[in-house]
Write a protein that holds these residues in place. Structure first.
Motif, PDB file in Angstrom:
ATOM      1  N   ARG A  91     -29.963 -37.961  -5.769  1.00  0.00           N
ATOM      2  CA  ARG A  91     -29.610 -36.717  -6.197  1.00  0.00           C
ATOM      3  C   ARG A  91     -28.888 -35.874  -4.922  1.00  0.00           C
ATOM      4  O   ARG A  91     -29.170 -36.073  -3.862  1.00  0.00           O
ATOM      5  CB  ARG A  91     -30.665 -35.805  -6.514  1.00  0.00           C
ATOM      6  CG  ARG A  91     -30.656 -34.227  -6.708  1.00  0.00           C
ATOM      7  CD  ARG A  91     -31.762 -33.623  -6.927  1.00  0.00           C
ATOM      8  NE  ARG A  91     -32.622 -33.832  -5.718  1.00  0.00           N
ATOM      9  CZ  ARG A  91     -34.003 -33.875  -5.917  1.00  0.00           C
ATOM     10  NH1 ARG A  91     -34.517 -33.790  -7.377  1.00  0.00           N
ATOM     11  NH2 ARG A  91     -34.816 -34.148  -5.148  1.00  0.00           N
TER      12      ARG A  91
ATOM     13  N   GLU B  11     -17.817 -32.255  -9.209  1.00  0.00           N
ATOM     14  CA  GLU B  11     -17.631 -32.451 -10.716  1.00  0.00           C
ATOM     15  C   GLU B  11     -16.882 -33.740 -10.978  1.00  0.00           C
ATOM     16  O   GLU B  11     -17.080 -34.590 -11.982  1.00  0.00           O
ATOM     17  CB  GLU B  11     -17.091 -31.465 -11.529  1.00  0.00           C
ATOM     18  CG  GLU B  11     -17.552 -31.396 -12.979  1.00  0.00           C
ATOM     19  CD  GLU B  11     -17.124 -30.174 -13.604  1.00  0.00           C
ATOM     20  OE1 GLU B  11     -16.940 -30.361 -15.068  1.00  0.00           O
ATOM     21  OE2 GLU B  11     -16.854 -29.105 -13.211  1.00  0.00           O
TER      22      GLU B  11
ATOM     23  N   TYR C  35     -17.501 -37.313  -7.649  1.00  0.00           N
ATOM     24  CA  TYR C  35     -18.756 -38.173  -7.456  1.00  0.00           C
ATOM     25  C   TYR C  35     -18.488 -39.235  -8.534  1.00  0.00           C
ATOM     26  O   TYR C  35     -18.806 -40.242  -8.255  1.00  0.00           O
ATOM     27  CB  TYR C  35     -19.873 -37.422  -7.315  1.00  0.00           C
ATOM     28  CG  TYR C  35     -20.163 -36.637  -5.948  1.00  0.00           C
ATOM     29  CD1 TYR C  35     -20.398 -37.476  -4.878  1.00  0.00           C
ATOM     30  CD2 TYR C  35     -20.281 -35.247  -6.009  1.00  0.00           C
ATOM     31  CE1 TYR C  35     -20.465 -36.721  -3.678  1.00  0.00           C
ATOM     32  CE2 TYR C  35     -20.654 -34.727  -4.839  1.00  0.00           C
ATOM     33  CZ  TYR C  35     -20.601 -35.166  -3.616  1.00  0.00           C
ATOM     34  OH  TYR C  35     -20.777 -34.731  -2.280  1.00  0.00           O
ATOM     35  N   PRO C  36     -18.024 -38.846  -9.734  1.00  0.00           N
ATOM     36  CA  PRO C  36     -18.169 -39.942 -10.835  1.00  0.00           C
ATOM     37  C   PRO C  36     -17.045 -40.784 -10.537  1.00  0.00           C
ATOM     38  O   PRO C  36     -17.110 -42.171 -10.537  1.00  0.00           O
ATOM     39  CB  PRO C  36     -17.632 -39.011 -12.014  1.00  0.00           C
ATOM     40  CG  PRO C  36     -18.336 -37.704 -11.735  1.00  0.00           C
ATOM     41  CD  PRO C  36     -18.266 -37.577 -10.344  1.00  0.00           C
TER      42      PRO C  36
ATOM     43  N   PHE D 165     -22.943 -43.652 -12.118  1.00  0.00           N
ATOM     44  CA  PHE D 165     -23.157 -42.059 -12.004  1.00  0.00           C
ATOM     45  C   PHE D 165     -23.757 -41.858 -13.148  1.00  0.00           C
ATOM     46  O   PHE D 165     -23.718 -42.309 -14.509  1.00  0.00           O
ATOM     47  CB  PHE D 165     -21.610 -41.529 -12.098  1.00  0.00           C
ATOM     48  CG  PHE D 165     -21.708 -39.964 -12.388  1.00  0.00           C
ATOM     49  CD1 PHE D 165     -21.945 -39.353 -11.242  1.00  0.00           C
ATOM     50  CD2 PHE D 165     -21.603 -39.610 -13.489  1.00  0.00           C
ATOM     51  CE1 PHE D 165     -22.197 -37.811 -11.504  1.00  0.00           C
ATOM     52  CE2 PHE D 165     -21.746 -38.245 -13.651  1.00  0.00           C
ATOM     53  CZ  PHE D 165     -21.924 -37.256 -12.788  1.00  0.00           C
TER      54      PHE D 165
ATOM     55  N   ARG E 182     -25.220 -38.275 -14.219  1.00  0.00           N
ATOM     56  CA  ARG E 182     -24.961 -36.888 -14.903  1.00  0.00           C
ATOM     57  C   ARG E 182     -24.946 -35.774 -13.594  1.00  0.00           C
ATOM     58  O   ARG E 182     -25.193 -36.358 -12.687  1.00  0.00           O
ATOM     59  CB  ARG E 182     -26.037 -36.499 -16.101  1.00  0.00           C
ATOM     60  CG  ARG E 182     -27.191 -36.367 -15.047  1.00  0.00           C
ATOM     61  CD  ARG E 182     -28.060 -35.727 -16.095  1.00  0.00           C
ATOM     62  NE  ARG E 182     -29.813 -35.455 -15.404  1.00  0.00           N
ATOM     63  CZ  ARG E 182     -30.701 -36.359 -14.956  1.00  0.00           C
ATOM     64  NH1 ARG E 182     -30.366 -37.547 -15.118  1.00  0.00           N
ATOM     65  NH2 ARG E 182     -31.808 -35.850 -14.393  1.00  0.00           N
ATOM     66  N   HIS E 183     -24.301 -34.835 -13.991  1.00  0.00           N
ATOM     67  CA  HIS E 183     -24.091 -33.350 -13.383  1.00  0.00           C
ATOM     68  C   HIS E 183     -25.248 -32.577 -14.028  1.00  0.00           C
ATOM     69  O   HIS E 183     -25.562 -32.522 -15.222  1.00  0.00           O
ATOM     70  CB  HIS E 183     -23.090 -32.772 -13.572  1.00  0.00           C
ATOM     71  CG  HIS E 183     -21.942 -33.553 -12.546  1.00  0.00           C
ATOM     72  ND1 HIS E 183     -21.922 -33.849 -11.324  1.00  0.00           N
ATOM     73  CD2 HIS E 183     -20.414 -33.953 -12.864  1.00  0.00           C
ATOM     74  CE1 HIS E 183     -20.887 -34.574 -10.716  1.00  0.00           C
ATOM     75  NE2 HIS E 183     -20.054 -34.550 -11.974  1.00  0.00           N
TER      76      HIS E 183
ATOM     77  N   TRP F 140     -26.111 -27.955 -13.291  1.00  0.00           N
ATOM     78  CA  TRP F 140     -25.716 -26.987 -12.771  1.00  0.00           C
ATOM     79  C   TRP F 140     -26.830 -25.991 -12.440  1.00  0.00           C
ATOM     80  O   TRP F 140     -27.604 -25.814 -13.452  1.00  0.00           O
ATOM     81  CB  TRP F 140     -24.255 -26.212 -13.359  1.00  0.00           C
ATOM     82  CG  TRP F 140     -23.098 -27.097 -13.163  1.00  0.00           C
ATOM     83  CD1 TRP F 140     -22.130 -26.836 -12.542  1.00  0.00           C
ATOM     84  CD2 TRP F 140     -22.759 -28.115 -14.008  1.00  0.00           C
ATOM     85  NE1 TRP F 140     -21.006 -27.902 -12.411  1.00  0.00           N
ATOM     86  CE2 TRP F 140     -21.520 -28.842 -13.641  1.00  0.00           C
ATOM     87  CE3 TRP F 140     -23.340 -28.905 -15.106  1.00  0.00           C
ATOM     88  CZ2 TRP F 140     -20.735 -29.758 -14.216  1.00  0.00           C
ATOM     89  CZ3 TRP F 140     -22.708 -30.098 -15.681  1.00  0.00           C
ATOM     90  CH2 TRP F 140     -21.399 -30.100 -15.443  1.00  0.00           C
TER      91      TRP F 140
ATOM     92  N   ILE G 175     -24.054 -27.756  -7.866  1.00  0.00           N
ATOM     93  CA  ILE G 175     -23.982 -28.651  -8.627  1.00  0.00           C
ATOM     94  C   ILE G 175     -24.882 -29.988  -8.131  1.00  0.00           C
ATOM     95  O   ILE G 175     -24.678 -30.492  -7.003  1.00  0.00           O
ATOM     96  CB  ILE G 175     -22.302 -29.251  -8.758  1.00  0.00           C
ATOM     97  CG1 ILE G 175     -21.388 -28.189  -9.235  1.00  0.00           C
ATOM     98  CG2 ILE G 175     -22.276 -30.645  -9.572  1.00  0.00           C
ATOM     99  CD1 ILE G 175     -19.880 -28.619  -8.878  1.00  0.00           C
TER     100      ILE G 175
ATOM    101  N   SER H 259     -25.535 -33.699  -8.885  1.00  0.00           N
ATOM    102  CA  SER H 259     -25.098 -34.752  -9.423  1.00  0.00           C
ATOM    103  C   SER H 259     -26.374 -36.151  -8.984  1.00  0.00           C
ATOM    104  O   SER H 259     -26.709 -36.169  -7.848  1.00  0.00           O
ATOM    105  CB  SER H 259     -23.756 -35.502  -8.659  1.00  0.00           C
ATOM    106  OG  SER H 259     -22.929 -34.285  -8.419  1.00  0.00           O
ATOM    107  N   TRP H 260     -26.265 -36.803 -10.035  1.00  0.00           N
ATOM    108  CA  TRP H 260     -27.226 -37.881 -10.134  1.00  0.00           C
ATOM    109  C   TRP H 260     -26.524 -39.216 -10.319  1.00  0.00           C
ATOM    110  O   TRP H 260     -25.740 -39.384 -11.083  1.00  0.00           O
ATOM    111  CB  TRP H 260     -28.127 -37.666 -11.365  1.00  0.00           C
ATOM    112  CG  TRP H 260     -29.330 -36.570 -11.306  1.00  0.00           C
ATOM    113  CD1 TRP H 260     -28.962 -35.548 -11.740  1.00  0.00           C
ATOM    114  CD2 TRP H 260     -30.527 -36.450 -10.634  1.00  0.00           C
ATOM    115  NE1 TRP H 260     -30.216 -34.467 -11.464  1.00  0.00           N
ATOM    116  CE2 TRP H 260     -30.834 -35.260 -10.975  1.00  0.00           C
ATOM    117  CE3 TRP H 260     -31.260 -37.413  -9.827  1.00  0.00           C
ATOM    118  CZ2 TRP H 260     -32.157 -34.779 -10.328  1.00  0.00           C
ATOM    119  CZ3 TRP H 260     -32.568 -37.144  -9.570  1.00  0.00           C
ATOM    120  CH2 TRP H 260     -33.055 -35.789  -9.623  1.00  0.00           C
TER     121      TRP H 260
END
Length: 80
Positions: free
Chosen positions: A37, A46, A49-50, A60, A62-63, A65, A71, A73-74
């Motif tokens: 995470r 947004e 990271y992807p 990647f 998901r995000h 908020w 944000i 990011s997982w």
């Protein structure tokens, strides 16, 4: 592996390049397949990271908020 077991990398207050470098350093000690995470306050996260995951082979997921503008990011570290 559950979200509660995820490794957290806190990149709040950093711009993209700094956050990616911190994430790369953190992943050195993370086992393959580990859920990660990443917390970021940079709106560019947004997209960054992807894209970084696509270029490095990490998954990647998901995000999310938060109400205070963070944000989340997982991602999952790639297999060895």
């Amino acid at each position: 592996m559950t979200e509660a077991e995820a490794v957290t990398v806190d990149n709040r207050g950093m711009l993209c390049a700094q956050g990616i470098l911190r994430l790369m350093r953190a992943l050195v000690s993370v086992p393959p397949g580990q859920l990660v995470r990443v917390l970021s306050s940079d709106p560019a996260a947004e997209h960054d990271y992807p894209a970084w995951c696509r270029n490095t082979g990490h998954e990647f997921l998901r995000h999310e908020w938060t109400a205070d503008g963070v944000i989340v990011s997982w991602l999952r570290k790639r297999a060895a």
